[in-house]
Design a protein around this motif. Structure first.
Motif, short mmCIF file in Angstrom:
data_model
loop_
_atom_site.label_atom_id
_atom_site.label_comp_id
_atom_site.label_asym_id
_atom_site.label_seq_id
_atom_site.Cartn_x
_atom_site.Cartn_y
_atom_site.Cartn_z
N UNK A 50 0.82 -1.21 0.00
CA UNK A 50 0.00 0.00 0.00
C UNK A 50 0.85 1.26 0.00
N UNK A 51 2.15 1.12 0.27
CA UNK A 51 3.04 2.26 0.26
C UNK A 51 3.15 2.98 1.58
N UNK A 52 2.33 2.64 2.55
CA UNK A 52 2.37 3.30 3.86
C UNK A 52 2.51 2.25 4.95
N UNK A 77 9.15 10.30 5.55
CA UNK A 77 8.36 10.39 6.77
C UNK A 77 7.01 11.04 6.47
N UNK A 78 6.23 11.29 7.53
CA UNK A 78 4.88 11.83 7.34
C UNK A 78 4.89 13.24 6.76
N UNK A 117 6.13 6.47 4.31
CA UNK A 117 5.82 6.05 2.94
C UNK A 117 7.05 5.36 2.37
N UNK A 118 6.88 4.13 1.92
CA UNK A 118 7.99 3.33 1.41
C UNK A 118 7.59 2.78 0.05
N UNK A 119 8.50 2.91 -0.89
CA UNK A 119 8.27 2.37 -2.24
C UNK A 119 9.49 1.58 -2.66
N UNK A 120 9.26 0.40 -3.22
CA UNK A 120 10.33 -0.46 -3.70
C UNK A 120 9.99 -0.88 -5.13
#
Length: 221
Positions: A50-52, A77-78, A117-120
């Motif tokens: 979900x990216x979060x 971060x937020x 928020x993390x995206x790979x």
């Protein structure tokens, strides 16, 4: 001690108190390390599809379902600020419910708990990525060893102190057996206790018997 006075009370041994102190210290240390085991136990990381990801503890760790050379991940971060990540140089792996997760990256600096928020983006492997708070297998293993050795050392010391105290108490309360060594009177020919030994006096042997003249015998007239 003068007659009529009461016998002095025997001194109390400190060994039972030492044994109790060892048991108490061991219980406290075991409880502390059990708490550390619960705190440092690996938890299932959250998928980042979900990216979060919401972290309830400080630190950010990114996992993959298969080993990857270069983690293709970014984190914010937020407030939208980038969170610098560093590649994991070791080969740390956690296995939870039969699923293995490989640590591929961590935040360079401890980050507070919160939403990230993390995206790979990985087009080379079929890895699944997840994230979780900072965790250390080393701390988890050390907590287990600390609990085991605290129990063995302090419980062992307490038992040793109790055994020594019981042996000393049994020897002190053992009655004197009749005929035990030291209760026999000295054999004849040896001086009695409390009396000085008489010197060994030597006397010359008596002279041989030599009868004098007897007027009743004819040969002596």
């Amino acid at each position: 001690m003068q007659p009529g006075l009461p016998m002095p009370a025997p001194k109390k041994s400190v060994l039972p108190m030492l044994a109790i102190a060892c048991f108490v210290i061991g219980a406290v240390l075991v409880g502390f390390f059990v708490w550390r085991i619960v705190v440092t136990a690996p938890h299932t990381p959250q998928p980042i599809e979900s990216g979060r990801v919401e972290l309830k503890e400080e630190g950010l760790t990114i996992y993959s379902s298969v080993p990857v050379l270069t983690p293709p991940c970014k984190a914010q971060d937020a407030d939208g600020n980038d969170v610098p990540l560093k590649r994991e140089t070791g080969s740390e792996t956690i296995t939870i419910n039969g699923n293995s997760w490989y640590v591929v990256a961590r935040s360079e600096h401890p980050v507070p708990a919160g939403v990230y928020s993390i995206s790979c983006t990985d087009d080379e492997t079929s890895a699944t990525y997840a994230a979780g708070p900072k965790s250390s297998i080393v701390a988890f293993v050390l907590s287990i060893l600390g609990a085991i050795f605290s129990f063995l050392i302090f419980a062992g010391l307490g038992i040793v102190f109790l055994i020594i105290w019981a042996v000393r108490k049994s020897r002190r309360n053992r009655p004197t057996q009749p005929g035990a060594p030291g209760n026999y009177p000295p054999p004849s020919g040896y001086p009695q206790p409390g009396y000085p030994q008489q010197p060994n006096q030597h006397f010359p042997p008596p002279p041989p018997y030599n009868p004098g003249p007897n007027p009743d015998r004819s040969q002596d007239r």
